[in-house]
Design a protein around this motif. Structure first.
Motif, PDB file in Angstrom:
ATOM      1  N   GLU A   1       0.826  -1.371  -0.089  1.00  0.00           N
ATOM      2  CA  GLU A   1      -0.006   0.007   0.008  1.00  0.00           C
ATOM      3  C   GLU A   1       0.958   1.373   0.088  1.00  0.00           C
ATOM      4  O   GLU A   1       0.541   2.365  -0.713  1.00  0.00           O
ATOM      5  CB  GLU A   1      -0.830  -0.115   1.079  1.00  0.00           C
ATOM      6  CG  GLU A   1      -1.932  -1.241   1.287  1.00  0.00           C
ATOM      7  CD  GLU A   1      -2.709  -1.196  -0.013  1.00  0.00           C
ATOM      8  OE1 GLU A   1      -2.972  -0.267  -0.567  1.00  0.00           O
ATOM      9  OE2 GLU A   1      -3.168  -2.166  -0.312  1.00  0.00           O
ATOM     10  N   VAL A   2       1.894   1.154   0.726  1.00  0.00           N
ATOM     11  CA  VAL A   2       2.882   2.295   0.658  1.00  0.00           C
ATOM     12  C   VAL A   2       3.498   2.598  -0.671  1.00  0.00           C
ATOM     13  O   VAL A   2       3.643   3.575  -1.168  1.00  0.00           O
ATOM     14  CB  VAL A   2       4.097   2.343   1.899  1.00  0.00           C
ATOM     15  CG1 VAL A   2       5.143   3.242   1.664  1.00  0.00           C
ATOM     16  CG2 VAL A   2       3.445   2.364   3.248  1.00  0.00           C
ATOM     17  N   THR A   3       3.834   1.309  -1.247  1.00  0.00           N
ATOM     18  CA  THR A   3       4.537   1.562  -2.612  1.00  0.00           C
ATOM     19  C   THR A   3       3.405   2.090  -3.572  1.00  0.00           C
ATOM     20  O   THR A   3       3.679   2.751  -4.437  1.00  0.00           O
ATOM     21  CB  THR A   3       4.952   0.035  -3.144  1.00  0.00           C
ATOM     22  OG1 THR A   3       5.959  -0.561  -2.192  1.00  0.00           O
ATOM     23  CG2 THR A   3       5.489  -0.044  -4.504  1.00  0.00           C
ATOM     24  N   LEU A   4       2.086   1.519  -3.500  1.00  0.00           N
ATOM     25  CA  LEU A   4       1.327   2.204  -4.590  1.00  0.00           C
ATOM     26  C   LEU A   4       0.844   3.690  -4.228  1.00  0.00           C
ATOM     27  O   LEU A   4       0.760   4.443  -5.213  1.00  0.00           O
ATOM     28  CB  LEU A   4       0.126   1.185  -4.402  1.00  0.00           C
ATOM     29  CG  LEU A   4      -1.132   1.370  -5.328  1.00  0.00           C
ATOM     30  CD1 LEU A   4      -0.831   1.467  -6.801  1.00  0.00           C
ATOM     31  CD2 LEU A   4      -2.299   0.549  -5.231  1.00  0.00           C
ATOM     32  N   SER A   5       0.702   4.010  -2.909  1.00  0.00           N
ATOM     33  CA  SER A   5       0.489   5.406  -2.412  1.00  0.00           C
ATOM     34  C   SER A   5       1.736   6.371  -3.119  1.00  0.00           C
ATOM     35  O   SER A   5       1.288   7.503  -3.833  1.00  0.00           O
ATOM     36  CB  SER A   5       0.236   5.554  -1.070  1.00  0.00           C
ATOM     37  OG  SER A   5      -0.780   4.878  -0.623  1.00  0.00           O
ATOM     38  N   LYS A   6       2.947   5.900  -3.083  1.00  0.00           N
ATOM     39  CA  LYS A   6       4.024   6.762  -3.517  1.00  0.00           C
ATOM     40  C   LYS A   6       3.932   6.695  -5.194  1.00  0.00           C
ATOM     41  O   LYS A   6       3.972   7.735  -5.752  1.00  0.00           O
ATOM     42  CB  LYS A   6       5.459   6.115  -3.133  1.00  0.00           C
ATOM     43  CG  LYS A   6       5.642   6.479  -1.701  1.00  0.00           C
ATOM     44  CD  LYS A   6       7.044   5.545  -1.510  1.00  0.00           C
ATOM     45  CE  LYS A   6       7.586   5.927  -0.232  1.00  0.00           C
ATOM     46  NZ  LYS A   6       8.855   5.249  -0.106  1.00  0.00           N
TER      47      LYS A   6
ATOM     48  N   GLU B   1       8.882  11.574   4.660  1.00  0.00           N
ATOM     49  CA  GLU B   1       8.220  10.296   4.492  1.00  0.00           C
ATOM     50  C   GLU B   1       6.874  10.255   3.908  1.00  0.00           C
ATOM     51  O   GLU B   1       6.259   9.770   2.943  1.00  0.00           O
ATOM     52  CB  GLU B   1       8.830   9.181   5.103  1.00  0.00           C
ATOM     53  CG  GLU B   1      10.373   8.972   5.056  1.00  0.00           C
ATOM     54  CD  GLU B   1      10.755   8.138   3.883  1.00  0.00           C
ATOM     55  OE1 GLU B   1       9.715   7.514   3.223  1.00  0.00           O
ATOM     56  OE2 GLU B   1      11.814   8.395   3.280  1.00  0.00           O
ATOM     57  N   LEU B   2       6.069  10.795   4.963  1.00  0.00           N
ATOM     58  CA  LEU B   2       4.646  10.847   4.795  1.00  0.00           C
ATOM     59  C   LEU B   2       4.143  11.778   3.809  1.00  0.00           C
ATOM     60  O   LEU B   2       3.212  11.463   3.150  1.00  0.00           O
ATOM     61  CB  LEU B   2       4.050  11.334   6.064  1.00  0.00           C
ATOM     62  CG  LEU B   2       4.362  10.294   7.263  1.00  0.00           C
ATOM     63  CD1 LEU B   2       3.595  10.733   8.511  1.00  0.00           C
ATOM     64  CD2 LEU B   2       4.202   8.801   7.168  1.00  0.00           C
ATOM     65  N   LEU B   3       4.809  12.957   3.409  1.00  0.00           N
ATOM     66  CA  LEU B   3       4.410  13.764   2.278  1.00  0.00           C
ATOM     67  C   LEU B   3       4.228  13.054   1.060  1.00  0.00           C
ATOM     68  O   LEU B   3       3.548  13.331   0.091  1.00  0.00           O
ATOM     69  CB  LEU B   3       5.179  14.928   2.216  1.00  0.00           C
ATOM     70  CG  LEU B   3       4.989  16.097   3.172  1.00  0.00           C
ATOM     71  CD1 LEU B   3       6.038  17.150   3.078  1.00  0.00           C
ATOM     72  CD2 LEU B   3       3.432  16.433   3.215  1.00  0.00           C
ATOM     73  N   LEU B   4       5.228  11.765   0.810  1.00  0.00           N
ATOM     74  CA  LEU B   4       5.151  11.027  -0.430  1.00  0.00           C
ATOM     75  C   LEU B   4       4.017  10.234  -0.588  1.00  0.00           C
ATOM     76  O   LEU B   4       3.799   9.612  -1.745  1.00  0.00           O
ATOM     77  CB  LEU B   4       6.508  10.251  -0.510  1.00  0.00           C
ATOM     78  CG  LEU B   4       7.878  11.051  -0.492  1.00  0.00           C
ATOM     79  CD1 LEU B   4       8.742   9.987  -0.440  1.00  0.00           C
ATOM     80  CD2 LEU B   4       8.027  11.919  -1.650  1.00  0.00           C
ATOM     81  N   LEU B   5       3.104   9.931   0.535  1.00  0.00           N
ATOM     82  CA  LEU B   5       1.743   9.261   0.416  1.00  0.00           C
ATOM     83  C   LEU B   5       0.648  10.020   0.138  1.00  0.00           C
ATOM     84  O   LEU B   5      -0.204   9.465   0.129  1.00  0.00           O
ATOM     85  CB  LEU B   5       1.860   8.429   1.721  1.00  0.00           C
ATOM     86  CG  LEU B   5       3.037   7.655   2.168  1.00  0.00           C
ATOM     87  CD1 LEU B   5       2.944   6.812   3.425  1.00  0.00           C
ATOM     88  CD2 LEU B   5       3.694   6.739   1.151  1.00  0.00           C
ATOM     89  N   THR B   6       0.726  11.210   0.313  1.00  0.00           N
ATOM     90  CA  THR B   6      -0.444  12.052   0.190  1.00  0.00           C
ATOM     91  C   THR B   6      -0.957  12.275  -1.100  1.00  0.00           C
ATOM     92  O   THR B   6      -0.519  11.882  -1.961  1.00  0.00           O
ATOM     93  CB  THR B   6      -0.065  13.478   0.834  1.00  0.00           C
ATOM     94  OG1 THR B   6       0.658  14.032   0.184  1.00  0.00           O
ATOM     95  CG2 THR B   6       0.410  13.562   2.443  1.00  0.00           C
ATOM     96  N   VAL B   7      -2.337  12.308  -1.087  1.00  0.00           N
ATOM     97  CA  VAL B   7      -3.106  12.881  -2.282  1.00  0.00           C
ATOM     98  C   VAL B   7      -2.894  14.199  -2.763  1.00  0.00           C
ATOM     99  O   VAL B   7      -3.475  15.089  -1.952  1.00  0.00           O
ATOM    100  CB  VAL B   7      -4.424  12.409  -2.310  1.00  0.00           C
ATOM    101  CG1 VAL B   7      -5.370  12.403  -3.337  1.00  0.00           C
ATOM    102  CG2 VAL B   7      -4.681  10.879  -1.826  1.00  0.00           C
TER     103      VAL B   7
END
Length: 508
Positions: free
Chosen positions: A90-95, A164-170
């Motif tokens: 899920e992290v990979t896909l979010s990035k 790191e978390l900013l890379l997961l945002t929409v």
């Protein structure tokens, strides 16, 4: 918590339930989430995700080229291990999804897993405020004091955590404010997604007096984490934050404050409330200034927008856009869950395709174009403002969470001479965005839900200098640290000061 706040909170939890996820860690007693995916399964889901983006999305390559996105996909697949834990996928896909920079293209985990997560006491409990690249606690019911500066969580330096978390945002285009506000209001969720579930969190922080301290705090259930993040930031004590839509007056300033926390509102109710503040006989309003607060409004029903424009501008809304789609067919039916929130039945698919074929009749190299430009005719509420145009001063408050239809309203009102924007750059793209018809797909191995927007709009009258960015305010005002400590709303207080100064100037 009072009854109104409780009702509002329940509604917010319904809206944001899809944000909750489960961990594959043993802390959660759900064998389904403890599994790993094989490299082949992960590759299949990633490949299907790309096909959905490439063939169904209205304009996936607005901010990244197809070749660059395909390269990123192939690199992601090449780097997959033989087995990948569910949440790591899920992290990979979010990035990967972040690279598209489309705020309506959303990744959500398997809905069947949400309930277990919401009941587990493994989420970071504290709302945060992001101020000038620093992270502060925006909460009072904790051993960590309100206004404390976070330095590390579980040994992770907070600056690295934020990056790191900013890379997961929409995100939406290159708006600098949207990712920050997205992370600020969903910090507990993104921390969990990246770093996992914990019974407790070791937190290093500086007190407001600058004393470095370390303590341990307990995790909370997912629902409480959401409640804290959306309801408990300290400055949100006014009743207007408890409702989707709220009107309140500041009599001393002859000012009406209209708070629109969503556009999922009833235009009839709004028209009635405004009419009550208008004297038909004298043709006068009970207020001289209007503050429209859009800072927590992420869009929705455009009918309220058209009514508001009539009230402020005195005319029918015309906001032409060049509109296109890449496909006039609803593809990948085997994976389709729903269309615009409705179940993706054969009847719903046929209705959607009929709509696309009716409005998008001109073929081009990329897909199909519409001859229609003023789409707001489609969103006519059948309710028209019957009174005088409000010619007093209008102040519109914006933030990075001002998105979709709310960002549209800010952009459109900003063109009027008696409107002043205060706050942050909006989170919605100023020039154009892909939205409207939204398709929800289910990836077969992970059951991840992917939301795909179908219709791209490029706004004809928008300032082209803002390409890739949101709409900028006339006064850029964000929360300050002194105001955070004082429990003040910086942008709102600044606006009230503007109104007071105007009154004093008028008196002189």
């Amino acid at each position: 918590m009072n009854e109104k706040a409780s009702t509002y909170l329940k509604l917010r939890l319904v809206l944001f339930a899809s944000l909750l996820v489960l961990s594959e860690r043993p802390l959660l007693s759900n064998d389904n989430i403890n599994r790993s995916l094989s490299r082949e399964q992960a590759t299949e889901d990633l490949s299907i995700y790309f096909e959905l983006i490439d063939k169904q999305h209205g304009n996936p390559y607005q901010f990244i080229s197809r070749s660059a996105f395909l390269d990123a996909l192939n690199t992601t697949i090449d780097n997959l291990p033989e087995q990948i834990e569910f949440k790591a996928f899920e992290v990979t896909l979010s990035k990967l999804n972040n690279l598209i920079r489309c705020g309506h293209t959303i990744i959500n985990l398997d809905a069947n897993l949400i309930k277990s997560a919401s009941e587990a006491n493994h989420f970071f409990p504290l709302p945060i405020a992001l101020i000038k690249e620093q992270v502060y606690v925006d909460f009072e019911d904790s051993t960590i004091p309100h206004g404390a500066q976070l330095m590390a969580i579980n040994g992770q330096e907070i600056g690295e955590v934020i990056n790191e978390l900013l890379l997961l945002t929409v995100t939406d285009g290159f708006s600098q404010a949207k990712p920050l506000r997205e992370l600020e209001t969903k910090f507990g969720y993104y921390f969990f997604l990246k770093y996992g579930a914990y019974n407790s969190f070791e937190v290093t922080y500086l007190t407001p007096k600058g004393i470095q301290t370390k303590t341990t705090i307990s995790g909370v259930a997912g629902n409480q984490m959401l409640a804290n993040n959306y309801y408990r930031p300290v400055y949100k004590t006014n009743e207007r934050y408890y409702h989707f839509t709220h009107l309140d007056a500041i009599d001393s300033l002859q000012t009406l404050v209209l708070t629109l926390n969503t556009f999922q509102a009833n235009p009839d109710w709004f028209a009635e409330r405004l009419s009550a503040l208008y004297d038909q006989e004298s043709k006068k309003f009970e207020f001289d200034n209007l503050v429209i607060d859009l800072r927590n409004n992420e869009g929705g029903d455009r009918r309220l927008l058209t009514l508001l424009y009539q009230f402020v501008a005195g005319e029918h809304l015309v906001d032409p856009s060049n509109t296109s789609i890449r496909s006039n067919q609803i593809q990948f039916e085997d994976y389709l869950l729903g269309i615009n929130g409705a179940v993706g039945s054969k009847e719903a698919i046929e209705k959607a395709e009929t709509y696309l074929n009716q409005h998008f009749t001109y073929a081009n190299e990329e897909g199909f174009e519409s001859a229609e430009q003023n789409w707001y005719d489609t969103f006519d509420a059948g309710i028209n403002w019957q009174g005088q145009t409000f010619n007093g001063q209008v102040y519109v408050l914006t933030s990075g969470k001002t998105f979709s239809a709310a960002a549209d309203l800010a952009r459109i009102l900003a063109e009027l001479d008696h409107v002043i924007l205060v706050g942050e750059e909006t989170g919605g793209a100023h020039i154009g965005r892909t939205a409207n018809m939204l398709l929800n797909y289910d990836l077969p191995n992970t059951h991840t839900m992917v939301q795909i927007p179908v219709i791209y709009e490029e706004f004809v009258n928008a300032n082209k200098q803002n390409e890739g960015r949101g709409t900028f305010p006339d006064f850029h005002i964000t929360q300050t640290y002194p105001d955070l400590l004082a429990k003040k709303d910086s942008a709102f207080e600044f606006t009230l000061d503007l109104i007071q100064q105007k009154q004093l100037q008028g008196a002189n």
